[in-house]
Motif scaffolding. Structure first.
Motif, PDB file in Angstrom:
ATOM      1  N   ASN A 158      -1.765   0.544  -5.877  1.00 56.50           N
ATOM      2  CA  ASN A 158      -1.693   0.324  -4.435  1.00 56.50           C
ATOM      3  C   ASN A 158      -2.196   1.529  -3.648  1.00 56.50           C
ATOM      4  O   ASN A 158      -1.869   1.692  -2.480  1.00 56.50           O
ATOM      5  CB  ASN A 158      -0.269  -0.036  -4.020  1.00 56.50           C
ATOM      6  CG  ASN A 158       0.730   1.092  -4.307  1.00 56.50           C
ATOM      7  OD1 ASN A 158       0.352   2.130  -4.859  1.00 56.50           O
ATOM      8  ND2 ASN A 158       1.987   0.893  -3.922  1.00 56.50           N
ATOM      9  N   ALA A 159      -3.013   2.380  -4.289  1.00 57.67           N
ATOM     10  CA  ALA A 159      -3.557   3.559  -3.601  1.00 57.67           C
ATOM     11  C   ALA A 159      -4.596   3.136  -2.563  1.00 57.67           C
ATOM     12  O   ALA A 159      -5.321   2.158  -2.754  1.00 57.67           O
ATOM     13  CB  ALA A 159      -4.181   4.514  -4.607  1.00 57.67           C
ATOM     14  N   ALA A 160      -4.710   3.899  -1.512  1.00 58.53           N
ATOM     15  CA  ALA A 160      -5.660   3.580  -0.441  1.00 58.53           C
ATOM     16  C   ALA A 160      -7.077   4.063  -0.759  1.00 58.53           C
ATOM     17  O   ALA A 160      -8.049   3.496  -0.280  1.00 58.53           O
ATOM     18  CB  ALA A 160      -5.179   4.182   0.877  1.00 58.53           C
ATOM     19  N   HIS A 161      -7.196   5.140  -1.561  1.00 56.98           N
ATOM     20  CA  HIS A 161      -8.514   5.744  -1.801  1.00 56.98           C
ATOM     21  C   HIS A 161      -8.718   5.955  -3.305  1.00 56.98           C
ATOM     22  O   HIS A 161      -8.756   7.086  -3.794  1.00 56.98           O
ATOM     23  CB  HIS A 161      -8.615   7.080  -1.062  1.00 56.98           C
ATOM     24  CG  HIS A 161      -8.271   7.000   0.395  1.00 56.98           C
ATOM     25  ND1 HIS A 161      -7.057   7.410   0.903  1.00 56.98           N
ATOM     26  CD2 HIS A 161      -8.985   6.534   1.447  1.00 56.98           C
ATOM     27  CE1 HIS A 161      -7.035   7.211   2.214  1.00 56.98           C
ATOM     28  NE2 HIS A 161      -8.192   6.682   2.581  1.00 56.98           N
ATOM     29  N   LYS A 162      -8.865   4.861  -4.043  1.00 56.00           N
ATOM     30  CA  LYS A 162      -8.883   4.943  -5.499  1.00 56.00           C
ATOM     31  C   LYS A 162     -10.103   5.683  -6.035  1.00 56.00           C
ATOM     32  O   LYS A 162      -9.999   6.447  -6.997  1.00 56.00           O
ATOM     33  CB  LYS A 162      -8.821   3.538  -6.091  1.00 56.00           C
ATOM     34  CG  LYS A 162      -7.535   2.789  -5.771  1.00 56.00           C
ATOM     35  CD  LYS A 162      -7.591   1.371  -6.310  1.00 56.00           C
ATOM     36  CE  LYS A 162      -6.357   0.579  -5.888  1.00 56.00           C
ATOM     37  NZ  LYS A 162      -6.427  -0.822  -6.314  1.00 56.00           N
ATOM     38  N   GLU A 163     -11.275   5.428  -5.449  1.00 52.54           N
ATOM     39  CA  GLU A 163     -12.488   6.046  -5.990  1.00 52.54           C
ATOM     40  C   GLU A 163     -12.469   7.561  -5.774  1.00 52.54           C
ATOM     41  O   GLU A 163     -12.805   8.337  -6.684  1.00 52.54           O
ATOM     42  CB  GLU A 163     -13.718   5.404  -5.346  1.00 52.54           C
ATOM     43  CG  GLU A 163     -13.861   3.939  -5.753  1.00 52.54           C
ATOM     44  CD  GLU A 163     -14.995   3.233  -5.031  1.00 52.54           C
ATOM     45  OE1 GLU A 163     -15.579   3.837  -4.099  1.00 52.54           O
ATOM     46  OE2 GLU A 163     -15.286   2.072  -5.388  1.00 52.54           O
TER      47      GLU A 163
ATOM     48  N   GLU B 176       0.859  -1.177   0.000  1.00 49.33           N
ATOM     49  CA  GLU B 176       0.000   0.000   0.000  1.00 49.33           C
ATOM     50  C   GLU B 176       0.896   1.228   0.000  1.00 49.33           C
ATOM     51  O   GLU B 176       1.656   1.453   0.929  1.00 49.33           O
ATOM     52  CB  GLU B 176      -0.932   0.027   1.218  1.00 49.33           C
ATOM     53  CG  GLU B 176      -1.863   1.246   1.204  1.00 49.33           C
ATOM     54  CD  GLU B 176      -2.896   1.224   2.339  1.00 49.33           C
ATOM     55  OE1 GLU B 176      -3.618   0.225   2.443  1.00 49.33           O
ATOM     56  OE2 GLU B 176      -2.937   2.198   3.113  1.00 49.33           O
ATOM     57  N   GLY B 177       0.815   2.029  -1.052  1.00 46.10           N
ATOM     58  CA  GLY B 177       1.685   3.178  -1.184  1.00 46.10           C
ATOM     59  C   GLY B 177       1.129   4.396  -0.468  1.00 46.10           C
ATOM     60  O   GLY B 177      -0.017   4.411  -0.011  1.00 46.10           O
ATOM     61  N   ASP B 178       1.945   5.420  -0.389  1.00 46.69           N
ATOM     62  CA  ASP B 178       1.527   6.660   0.270  1.00 46.69           C
ATOM     63  C   ASP B 178       0.614   7.506  -0.616  1.00 46.69           C
ATOM     64  O   ASP B 178      -0.097   8.370  -0.108  1.00 46.69           O
ATOM     65  CB  ASP B 178       2.757   7.499   0.633  1.00 46.69           C
ATOM     66  CG  ASP B 178       3.500   6.937   1.831  1.00 46.69           C
ATOM     67  OD1 ASP B 178       2.929   6.062   2.510  1.00 46.69           O
ATOM     68  OD2 ASP B 178       4.648   7.374   2.076  1.00 46.69           O
ATOM     69  N   TYR B 179       0.646   7.277  -1.939  1.00 46.68           N
ATOM     70  CA  TYR B 179      -0.034   8.195  -2.852  1.00 46.68           C
ATOM     71  C   TYR B 179      -1.351   7.634  -3.392  1.00 46.68           C
ATOM     72  O   TYR B 179      -1.447   6.462  -3.775  1.00 46.68           O
ATOM     73  CB  TYR B 179       0.871   8.518  -4.042  1.00 46.68           C
ATOM     74  CG  TYR B 179       2.178   9.183  -3.651  1.00 46.68           C
ATOM     75  CD1 TYR B 179       2.183  10.264  -2.761  1.00 46.68           C
ATOM     76  CD2 TYR B 179       3.384   8.733  -4.172  1.00 46.68           C
ATOM     77  CE1 TYR B 179       3.382  10.872  -2.396  1.00 46.68           C
ATOM     78  CE2 TYR B 179       4.582   9.346  -3.810  1.00 46.68           C
ATOM     79  CZ  TYR B 179       4.578  10.408  -2.929  1.00 46.68           C
ATOM     80  OH  TYR B 179       5.755  11.006  -2.576  1.00 46.68           O
ATOM     81  N   ASP B 180      -2.351   8.514  -3.453  1.00 42.46           N
ATOM     82  CA  ASP B 180      -3.639   8.168  -4.048  1.00 42.46           C
ATOM     83  C   ASP B 180      -3.707   8.597  -5.513  1.00 42.46           C
ATOM     84  O   ASP B 180      -4.474   8.031  -6.294  1.00 42.46           O
ATOM     85  CB  ASP B 180      -4.768   8.849  -3.270  1.00 42.46           C
ATOM     86  CG  ASP B 180      -4.828   8.376  -1.831  1.00 42.46           C
ATOM     87  OD1 ASP B 180      -5.092   7.184  -1.629  1.00 42.46           O
ATOM     88  OD2 ASP B 180      -4.563   9.187  -0.913  1.00 42.46           O
ATOM     89  N   LEU B 181      -2.954   9.612  -5.869  1.00 40.87           N
ATOM     90  CA  LEU B 181      -2.932  10.112  -7.249  1.00 40.87           C
ATOM     91  C   LEU B 181      -1.514  10.611  -7.519  1.00 40.87           C
ATOM     92  O   LEU B 181      -0.925  11.298  -6.673  1.00 40.87           O
ATOM     93  CB  LEU B 181      -3.938  11.259  -7.401  1.00 40.87           C
ATOM     94  CG  LEU B 181      -4.206  11.794  -8.813  1.00 40.87           C
ATOM     95  CD1 LEU B 181      -4.941  10.746  -9.647  1.00 40.87           C
ATOM     96  CD2 LEU B 181      -5.039  13.075  -8.754  1.00 40.87           C
ATOM     97  N   ILE B 182      -0.979  10.251  -8.683  1.00 42.86           N
ATOM     98  CA  ILE B 182       0.382  10.684  -9.009  1.00 42.86           C
ATOM     99  C   ILE B 182       0.399  11.390 -10.370  1.00 42.86           C
ATOM    100  O   ILE B 182      -0.392  11.095 -11.251  1.00 42.86           O
ATOM    101  CB  ILE B 182       1.385   9.509  -9.060  1.00 42.86           C
ATOM    102  CG1 ILE B 182       0.984   8.491 -10.137  1.00 42.86           C
ATOM    103  CG2 ILE B 182       1.509   8.856  -7.692  1.00 42.86           C
ATOM    104  CD1 ILE B 182       2.066   7.461 -10.430  1.00 42.86           C
ATOM    105  N   SER B 183       1.321  12.327 -10.494  1.00 41.03           N
ATOM    106  CA  SER B 183       1.683  12.850 -11.795  1.00 41.03           C
ATOM    107  C   SER B 183       2.901  12.054 -12.268  1.00 41.03           C
ATOM    108  O   SER B 183       3.754  11.685 -11.463  1.00 41.03           O
ATOM    109  CB  SER B 183       2.041  14.335 -11.683  1.00 41.03           C
ATOM    110  OG  SER B 183       2.604  14.786 -12.895  1.00 41.03           O
ATOM    111  N   TYR B 184       2.953  11.758 -13.554  1.00 42.64           N
ATOM    112  CA  TYR B 184       4.102  11.011 -14.076  1.00 42.64           C
ATOM    113  C   TYR B 184       4.618  11.684 -15.342  1.00 42.64           C
ATOM    114  O   TYR B 184       3.848  12.236 -16.136  1.00 42.64           O
ATOM    115  CB  TYR B 184       3.729   9.545 -14.367  1.00 42.64           C
ATOM    116  CG  TYR B 184       2.603   9.371 -15.363  1.00 42.64           C
ATOM    117  CD1 TYR B 184       1.279   9.401 -14.941  1.00 42.64           C
ATOM    118  CD2 TYR B 184       2.853   9.204 -16.721  1.00 42.64           C
ATOM    119  CE1 TYR B 184       0.237   9.257 -15.845  1.00 42.64           C
ATOM    120  CE2 TYR B 184       1.817   9.054 -17.639  1.00 42.64           C
ATOM    121  CZ  TYR B 184       0.504   9.087 -17.185  1.00 42.64           C
ATOM    122  OH  TYR B 184      -0.520   8.961 -18.094  1.00 42.64           O
TER     123      TYR B 184
END
Length: 441
Positions: free
Chosen positions: A327-332, A84-92
Motif C-alpha cells: 500500500n506504499a504511495a511511491h513504490k518505484e 494507502e499506508g504512510d510508509y514507502d519502505l519498511i524495515s522488518y
C-alpha cells in the motif's frame, strides 16, 4: 519523523559509476518524498548518516520514522492494513516476514529486478550473503520460508546479523587457555573460568523468560544437531538434541556472572562490557560497542572467533530486512532507494559508519578490515550461517513464547529439561494442528 538534510555538491560517485551518461533512472522521481520506517538500532543509525548522500545523488527525498523495534512492529501492523499506508519502505524483523507475506502486505521484488528501467546491472545480487537472503528475503519456497521452486523474493537483508564468540584475550593468555572450537571445549571453559577467576562468570548469555531464553536455546540447538520440527512438521524439539541444547544453556547460565538467570540481550552484553564474564556468544551487532570507551571496560582486550562447532556448524541468521509495502504511495522510487542502500557502494559506506554489511565483498574489503579488524572473522562465520536455525512461520510467535517460558523454568526452578520440552512439543503440535499443518497427512 525527521527530514534529512541534503548534502551539497555530492552528485558524483555511485550515480556516475553505475548509470550511463545518457540515462538517469532517478530523473523521473526527483523531488519524490519517500517515508521510511526504521528501527532504533546501531545499523540504522549508520544508515541515517548516509541517506543525505542518496538524496544528493538522486533528488529523491527521504523522511525517516525511527522507532524502537517492538513499537516499529506495532506501527507497521496498523499501517500495512490501510488502503494507502504512510510508509514507502519498511524495515522488518526477520520473523515478521511470514506474517507480512502471508497477509499479502509486501511487494514481490521480481517485477522490479526484471525491469531494465529500474534494475542496476552492476547490482551483483550473488555477492549478498546467501544465508541472509534465504532467511530474511525469501518466502513461499521450502517450508514456506526458505528457497525452493515456489519461493520468491519479498525483501532484502539490511541490518542482518549472525552469531560469533567473543573472548577476553587477557584472561585466556593469563591462564594459557585455548579458544574453544567445539561445544565440549566451550562448556568446559564456561565452568572452569569462574574457578580460575573468582567472581568472573564464564559466558554471558540471555536467559530471561520468553524470547530471550528461547533465542539462547536456539543458538545451541542448531550446532548440536537439533531442530524444532522434522520435515513433516512433527515437533522434535524434545528429542536428545533438544535436551542437549537445554542442558548446555543451563550449564552456561549456572556458571555465568551474578544475575545471569534474568539477563536479556542488553544485560548479557553489559556483563561482558563490564568485565564480569570472559566470553560472549551472540549477535555480531554487539561488536561495535566493545571498543567504545564510553560503553566498554574491555577496550582492546577482546578477540573474536567462530561460533563453536557441535555435531555441525550452525551459526545464527537474523536481524532485519527491507521491503516495499503493497500500500506504499511511491513504490518505484522506494525500490530505487532499496536497491541503492543494498548496493556494493552503499554497503561499504554503511559498514564504515559502523553498520552490519550484507555483502561478501564488504567483509573482504581492505579499508573496512583496516577500520574493523574483526570483520574478516565475521565474514568467515557467515560461511556457516544457518538460514533454518529457527522456523519462520506464522505460528512461530506463539510457540517461541511458550518455549522461552518453559526454558525459564528449567533455568530458574529446576524443572527437568525433558519434561519442559515434552510440554512444548505437545502444545506446538496443537498450534500446528489448528493452523492446518497436518491437513494433508
Amino acid at each position: 519523523m525527521r527530514r534529512l538534510p541534503i548534502l551539497a555538491g555530492a552528485f558524483a560517485g555511485f550515480l556516475l559509476q553505475t548509470i550511463a551518461a545518457s540515462a538517469n533512472p532517478y530523473e523521473a522521481y526527483k523531488g519524490t518524498p519517500l517515508v521510511v520506517n526504521f528501527p532504533a538500532h546501531p545499523h540504522y543509525d549508520a544508515v541515517v548518516k548516509i541517506l543525505p548522500q542518496f538524496t544528493a545523488e538522486t533528488g529523491i527525498e527521504v523522511e525517516v520514522d525511527q522507532l524502537e523495534y517492538l513499537k516499529m512492529r506495532e506501527k507497521q501492523t496498523l499501517e500495512l492494513t490501510k488502503a494507502e499506508g504512510d510508509y514507502d519502505l519498511i524495515s522488518y524483523v526477520v520473523f515478521s516476514k511470514a506474517d507480512y507475506v502471508y497477509a499479502d502486505q509486501l511487494e514481490n521484488l521480481a517485477k522490479y529486478f526484471m525491469n531494465p528501467r529500474f534494475a542496476d546491472p552492476t547490482y551483483d545480487a550473488a555477492d549478498i550473503i546467501d544465508g541472509y537472503i534465504q532467511n530474511i528475503g525469501i518466502a513461499g519456497g521450502t517450508k514456506g520460508y526458505l528457497p525452493g521452486p515456489t519461493g520468491s523474493l519479498f525483501g532484502l537483508p539490511f541490518g542482518a546479523e549472525t552469531s560469533i564468540l567473543g573472548y577476553r584475550k587477557d584472561i585466556f593468555e593469563k591462564h594459557g587457555l585455548k579458544v574453544p572450537e567445539t561445544y565440549e571445549e566451550l562448556l568446559e571453559l564456561a565452568c572452569r573460568i569462574p574457578q580460575l577467576e573468582p567472581g568472573m562468570g564464564g559466558l554471558a548469555s540471555r536467559a530471561a523468560s520468553g524470547q530471550h531464553a528461547s533465542h539462547a536455546f536456539l543458538l545451541h540447538l542448531a550446532p548440536l544437531g537439533g531442530r524444532i520440527f522434522d520435515e513433516n512438521w512433527n515437533p522434535v524439539v524434545n528429542n536428545e538434541k533438544g535436551i542437549a541444547a537445554a542442558d548446555a544453556l543451563k550449564k552456561i547460565v549456572d556458571c555465568g556472572p551474578a544475575g545471569a538467570k534474568t539477563f536479556g540481550f542488553a544485560e548479557a552484553g553489559a556483563a561482558f562490557l563490564q568485565g564480569k564474564t570472559a566470553m560472549y556468544l551472540d549477535s555480531t551487532v554487539f561488536a561495535g560497542q566493545v571498543n567504545d570507551p564510553t560503553k566498554s571496560q574491555v577496550v582492546g582486550k577482546v578477540g573474536w572467533a567462530l561460533h563453536p562447532k557441535g555435531v555441525r556448524r550452525g551459526s545464527q541468521t537474523g536481524g532485519f530486512g527491507l521491503a516495499i509495502p503493497k500500500n506504499a504511495a511511491h513504490k518505484e522510487a522506494a525500490f530505487l532507494l532499496l536497491q541503492w542502500l543494498t548496493s556494493k557502494y552503499a554497503d561499504k559506506l554503511i559498514a564504515l559508519e559502523g553498520g552490519n554489511p550484507i555483502r561478501r565483498s564488504t567483509h573482504d574489503d581492505p579499508e573496512v578490515n583496516a577500520t574493523f579488524p574483526y570483520m574478516a572473522t565475521f565474514g568467515k562465520a557467515l560461511t556457516y550461517a544457518d538460514p533454518d536455525w529457527r522456523p519462520i512461520i506464522p505460528t512461530w510467535g506463539k510457540i517461541n513464547g511458550d518455549l522461552g517460558t518453559a526454558l525459564s523454568k528449567v533455568l530458574t526452578e529446576g524443572l527437568d529439561a525433558k519434561t519442559a520440552l515434552d510440554g512444548v512439543a505437545e502444545r506446538a503440535r496443537s498450534s500446528m494442528q489448528e493452523a492446518g499443518y497436518y491437513s494433508w497427512q
